[in-house]
Design an enzyme around this catalytic site. Structure first.
Site, PDB file in Angstrom:
ATOM      1  N   TYR A  27       0.831  -1.207   0.000  1.00  0.00           N
ATOM      2  CA  TYR A  27       0.000   0.000   0.000  1.00  0.00           C
ATOM      3  C   TYR A  27       0.864   1.255   0.000  1.00  0.00           C
ATOM      4  O   TYR A  27       0.560   2.230  -0.685  1.00  0.00           O
ATOM      5  CB  TYR A  27      -0.935  -0.010   1.216  1.00  0.00           C
ATOM      6  CG  TYR A  27      -1.701   1.286   1.381  1.00  0.00           C
ATOM      7  CD1 TYR A  27      -2.787   1.583   0.554  1.00  0.00           C
ATOM      8  CD2 TYR A  27      -1.328   2.212   2.345  1.00  0.00           C
ATOM      9  CE1 TYR A  27      -3.479   2.772   0.686  1.00  0.00           C
ATOM     10  CE2 TYR A  27      -2.022   3.408   2.481  1.00  0.00           C
ATOM     11  CZ  TYR A  27      -3.086   3.682   1.654  1.00  0.00           C
ATOM     12  OH  TYR A  27      -3.765   4.871   1.778  1.00  0.00           O
ATOM     13  N   GLU A  28       1.957   1.226   0.765  1.00  0.00           N
ATOM     14  CA  GLU A  28       2.833   2.390   0.866  1.00  0.00           C
ATOM     15  C   GLU A  28       3.835   2.478  -0.281  1.00  0.00           C
ATOM     16  O   GLU A  28       4.714   3.331  -0.269  1.00  0.00           O
ATOM     17  CB  GLU A  28       3.582   2.373   2.208  1.00  0.00           C
ATOM     18  CG  GLU A  28       2.683   2.644   3.382  1.00  0.00           C
ATOM     19  CD  GLU A  28       3.432   2.772   4.696  1.00  0.00           C
ATOM     20  OE1 GLU A  28       4.631   2.417   4.782  1.00  0.00           O
ATOM     21  OE2 GLU A  28       2.802   3.250   5.662  1.00  0.00           O
ATOM     22  N   GLU A  84       3.600   2.395  15.177  1.00  0.00           N
ATOM     23  CA  GLU A  84       4.461   2.127  14.020  1.00  0.00           C
ATOM     24  C   GLU A  84       3.626   1.811  12.790  1.00  0.00           C
ATOM     25  O   GLU A  84       3.921   2.286  11.705  1.00  0.00           O
ATOM     26  CB  GLU A  84       5.406   0.964  14.346  1.00  0.00           C
ATOM     27  CG  GLU A  84       6.335   0.575  13.233  1.00  0.00           C
ATOM     28  CD  GLU A  84       7.393   1.611  12.906  1.00  0.00           C
ATOM     29  OE1 GLU A  84       7.994   1.502  11.824  1.00  0.00           O
ATOM     30  OE2 GLU A  84       7.640   2.529  13.707  1.00  0.00           O
ATOM     31  N   ILE A  86      -0.536   1.006  11.308  1.00  0.00           N
ATOM     32  CA  ILE A  86      -1.970   0.740  11.382  1.00  0.00           C
ATOM     33  C   ILE A  86      -2.400   0.506   9.941  1.00  0.00           C
ATOM     34  O   ILE A  86      -2.075   1.291   9.053  1.00  0.00           O
ATOM     35  CB  ILE A  86      -2.782   1.851  12.076  1.00  0.00           C
ATOM     36  CG1 ILE A  86      -4.255   1.433  12.197  1.00  0.00           C
ATOM     37  CG2 ILE A  86      -2.597   3.193  11.407  1.00  0.00           C
ATOM     38  CD1 ILE A  86      -5.073   2.262  13.166  1.00  0.00           C
ATOM     39  N   TYR A  87      -3.068  -0.613   9.729  1.00  0.00           N
ATOM     40  CA  TYR A  87      -3.369  -1.026   8.359  1.00  0.00           C
ATOM     41  C   TYR A  87      -4.662  -1.827   8.337  1.00  0.00           C
ATOM     42  O   TYR A  87      -4.857  -2.732   9.145  1.00  0.00           O
ATOM     43  CB  TYR A  87      -2.216  -1.872   7.820  1.00  0.00           C
ATOM     44  CG  TYR A  87      -2.470  -2.502   6.475  1.00  0.00           C
ATOM     45  CD1 TYR A  87      -2.559  -1.725   5.325  1.00  0.00           C
ATOM     46  CD2 TYR A  87      -2.607  -3.881   6.344  1.00  0.00           C
ATOM     47  CE1 TYR A  87      -2.786  -2.303   4.088  1.00  0.00           C
ATOM     48  CE2 TYR A  87      -2.826  -4.471   5.110  1.00  0.00           C
ATOM     49  CZ  TYR A  87      -2.913  -3.674   3.984  1.00  0.00           C
ATOM     50  OH  TYR A  87      -3.135  -4.247   2.759  1.00  0.00           O
ATOM     51  N   GLY A  94     -13.608   1.251   4.546  1.00  0.00           N
ATOM     52  CA  GLY A  94     -14.916   1.879   4.390  1.00  0.00           C
ATOM     53  C   GLY A  94     -15.979   1.310   5.320  1.00  0.00           C
ATOM     54  O   GLY A  94     -17.154   1.620   5.190  1.00  0.00           O
ATOM     55  N   ASN A 125       0.247  10.350   1.324  1.00  0.00           N
ATOM     56  CA  ASN A 125      -0.900   9.523   1.703  1.00  0.00           C
ATOM     57  C   ASN A 125      -2.067  10.394   2.184  1.00  0.00           C
ATOM     58  O   ASN A 125      -2.443  10.383   3.357  1.00  0.00           O
ATOM     59  CB  ASN A 125      -0.476   8.513   2.774  1.00  0.00           C
ATOM     60  CG  ASN A 125      -1.517   7.449   2.999  1.00  0.00           C
ATOM     61  OD1 ASN A 125      -2.651   7.549   2.536  1.00  0.00           O
ATOM     62  ND2 ASN A 125      -1.141   6.421   3.737  1.00  0.00           N
ATOM     63  N   TYR A 132      -6.894  10.954   9.727  1.00  0.00           N
ATOM     64  CA  TYR A 132      -6.363  11.325  11.036  1.00  0.00           C
ATOM     65  C   TYR A 132      -6.866  12.708  11.456  1.00  0.00           C
ATOM     66  O   TYR A 132      -7.233  12.911  12.621  1.00  0.00           O
ATOM     67  CB  TYR A 132      -4.833  11.303  11.042  1.00  0.00           C
ATOM     68  CG  TYR A 132      -4.247   9.950  10.733  1.00  0.00           C
ATOM     69  CD1 TYR A 132      -4.778   8.780  11.274  1.00  0.00           C
ATOM     70  CD2 TYR A 132      -3.149   9.827   9.885  1.00  0.00           C
ATOM     71  CE1 TYR A 132      -4.237   7.541  10.982  1.00  0.00           C
ATOM     72  CE2 TYR A 132      -2.596   8.585   9.598  1.00  0.00           C
ATOM     73  CZ  TYR A 132      -3.144   7.455  10.145  1.00  0.00           C
ATOM     74  OH  TYR A 132      -2.601   6.228   9.860  1.00  0.00           O
ATOM     75  N   GLU A 140       2.311  17.140  13.914  1.00  0.00           N
ATOM     76  CA  GLU A 140       3.536  17.606  14.573  1.00  0.00           C
ATOM     77  C   GLU A 140       4.418  18.267  13.505  1.00  0.00           C
ATOM     78  O   GLU A 140       4.687  17.668  12.473  1.00  0.00           O
ATOM     79  CB  GLU A 140       4.256  16.429  15.216  1.00  0.00           C
ATOM     80  CG  GLU A 140       5.678  16.662  15.618  1.00  0.00           C
ATOM     81  CD  GLU A 140       5.859  17.721  16.682  1.00  0.00           C
ATOM     82  OE1 GLU A 140       6.503  18.732  16.396  1.00  0.00           O
ATOM     83  OE2 GLU A 140       5.355  17.532  17.798  1.00  0.00           O
TER      84      GLU A 140
END
Length: 167
Positions: A27-28, A84, A86-87, A94, A125, A132, A140
């Site tokens: 995904y990344e 570290e 979350i997936y 959804g 992303n 978030y 941050e």
């Protein structure tokens, strides 16, 4: 919301966790970065106990995971967690599972006495960034993060004068 469960992973989940990590790397757009083995993952998670892994299941199927570990703030003299990973697998997105998993992770950390949670997100992303922010997370901006590889750490150590060690 249909039936889902969240539980702390155990040693028998190592292969599942490893496959979820590979899914996150895909995904990344970073599959080449998965360089650790399933055996190394098992060692660090379950022999060394370095991190906590949570598994979310939807209708009995593994849908995703969260992995976190403690960090310490010297200025605040408090522990918090670094999330570290979350997936949620694509086919389960959804359905509100990401929100449920993030909320459960926060609850789990609070129950263990931690005072906060931090995590990173890749700059491109946008779906995750918006997710978030929608949940009230604050970005941050006061830090720039650096890293050393094992090779860099060895090189740095080798270049320094030997120091006397106290026994």
């Amino acid at each position: 919301m249909a039936a889902y469960t969240i539980r702390e992973a155990c040693r028998a989940d190592t292969a599942l966790i490893y496959s979820l990590i590979k899914g996150l790397a895909e995904y990344e757009r970073r599959p080449q970065d998965v360089t650790g083995s399933e055996q190394e993952l098992e060692h660090w998670l379950f022999d060394r106990g370095i991190a906590t892994t949570l598994i979310i299941e939807y209708q009995g199927q593994p849908a995703g995971y969260a992995l976190y570990y403690p960090v310490f703030g010297s200025f605040s003299a408090r522990g918090k967690i670094h999330l570290e990973d979350i997936y949620i697998r694509k086919e389960f997105r959804g359905k509100g599972l990401g929100t449920q998993l993030l909320a459960y992770t926060a609850k789990d950390a609070l129950s263990k006495g931690y005072s906060g949670m931090e995590w990173g997100c890749l700059h491109w992303n946008e779906p995750s960034i918006q997710f978030y922010k929608k949940l009230g997370a604050e970005q941050e901006t006061s830090h720039i993060y650096f890293e050393f590889s094992k090779q860099h750490m060895q090189q740095l150590d080798a270049e320094q004068e030997p120091t006397e060690q106290k026994e």
